[in-house]
Enzyme design. Sequence first.
Site, mmCIF file in Angstrom:
data_model
loop_
_atom_site.group_PDB
_atom_site.id
_atom_site.type_symbol
_atom_site.label_atom_id
_atom_site.label_comp_id
_atom_site.label_asym_id
_atom_site.label_seq_id
_atom_site.Cartn_x
_atom_site.Cartn_y
_atom_site.Cartn_z
ATOM 1 C CB CYS A 190 -16.725 16.036 -6.959
ATOM 2 S SG CYS A 190 -15.367 15.144 -7.738
ATOM 3 C CG ASN A 221 -8.036 6.130 5.752
ATOM 4 O OD1 ASN A 221 -6.857 6.444 5.701
ATOM 5 N ND2 ASN A 221 -8.843 6.252 4.707
ATOM 6 C CG LEU A 222 -8.991 7.004 11.938
ATOM 7 C CD1 LEU A 222 -8.765 7.938 13.112
ATOM 8 C CD2 LEU A 222 -7.920 5.921 11.891
ATOM 9 C CG ASP A 224 -2.117 0.966 1.039
ATOM 10 O OD1 ASP A 224 -1.883 2.176 0.832
ATOM 11 O OD2 ASP A 224 -3.258 0.490 1.100
ATOM 12 N NE ARG A 272 -13.278 2.715 4.384
ATOM 13 C CZ ARG A 272 -12.982 4.005 4.479
ATOM 14 N NH1 ARG A 272 -13.457 4.714 5.482
ATOM 15 N NH2 ARG A 272 -12.220 4.595 3.591
ATOM 16 C CB CYS A 289 -15.388 2.897 -0.652
ATOM 17 S SG CYS A 289 -15.804 1.164 -0.926
#
Length: 472
Positions: free
Chosen positions: A430, A163-164, A155, A166, A281
């Site tokens: 966006c 991020n926290l 990664d 999930r 996501c």
Amino acid sequence: MMTVTLKIPSPLRRFTDNSSAVEVEADSVAAALEQLFMLYPDLKLQVMDDSGQLRNFVNLFHDKVDIRQQQGLNTRLHQGSELRIVPAIAGGSDSRLSALELSRYSRHIMLPEMGIAGQESLKSASILIIGAGGLGCPLGLYLAAAGVGHLGIVDNDVVDESNLQRQVLYTVDDIGKPKVDCAAARLRQLNPYIKISGYAELLTSANAMQLIEPYDLVIDGTDNFPTRYLVNDACVLLNKPNIYGSIFRFDGQATVFNYQQGPCYRCLYPTPPPPGLVPSCAEGGVLGVLPAIIASIQATEAIKMLTKMGESLSGKLLLYDALQMEFEYLQIEKNPDCPLCGKHPSIHALIDYQQFCGISTSTEPRSYQDITPQELKQKLDANEPLVLIDVREPYEREICKIMPSQHIPMAQIDVHMAEFNTEQVLVVHCKLGGRSAKVCQQFSAQGYKHVFNLTGGILAWADAVDDKLIRY
């Protein structure tokens, strides 16, 4: 003949229908084994070699005394004799479990299907996890806890506060730090008996084969189509199993590709969707607990594969609907005409996956232009005439916004397009730049001449211009 009892250790009980003790009629050790193998033929290969002798990693005890200290296979038995098969552990092997590891993994080892042999298989195995995000975090936790001997994590991202919700490996103290570094440190704390390798780099056609080749299997925790096809193709070319999972909003998918002569990802999805059709996501959202459910399924498949337990998901696509709490299985088959794994493959090397997925890397002029956050800031400071249009959803605008800007959610652009003059300068943004690019195309197709897309969206603006904006 004497009635004697053979005690079967847990690693071998899968060959005796999970029986821990088998009674036979025999007057010698050799005769007792012969009767045992008549009942369970598959067990013989595990205990005896081709010359008819005990394998060098198997010991046999008669009434708690090694038969090597008696008359070997010719040892005479008496009524009620007990023969115990004890698999030997080769000294110095990397897969040998220490006393502390035996204690740590005791809940695994007491499973007849797992036993010491299964746990040692996990310790000697290596798994490469692609992605340290929503799927990669629970994958890392459960595989490290399970005792997989070597975990690799690929990664190139850093931890962000959004991020926290999930990504359960990280804390607020990790924000801004490389994910692989934080993940490796956390997993080493969880299990100091395993090896963790972190690769803080983007998986590409240039490095994929080198990164994947040393590992026994790969688990796909990616969130974009180019990398997903790249992982699939590299696994097929290297003959590595690919355990697939994907998540979006409330839905998840899981299966196993390139295993047991089963299909690959291209058999299921021969071509990717057009760019922007399926939001990520980051743009569409995801239920925070959903990754844990799908990742647990992926981890289960990996453990089953390495220990040769149960039935694989190969050839079956598992669908999960969190809102309905429903699991469904669809049959998927290997495509004989697949260009990668079919009978006559035409793909023999990795390709340009950005191009394959329709993500242009060319510098040819488009019907709209890009504008950087710095360039937009200059125009706003100079009071140049322009209209800044925010096409995000209402909840996103409540988190942060660029002022002055006009809010029109992407789905409502067609209704409001006539409110603008075709000669006006329109700057569309966006969150990341994907949705706004599609809106720019809509404006350009209708004859609007001065249309700009904010590169990187409002998050790039927060990085380059206004660090007080809340990121999400």
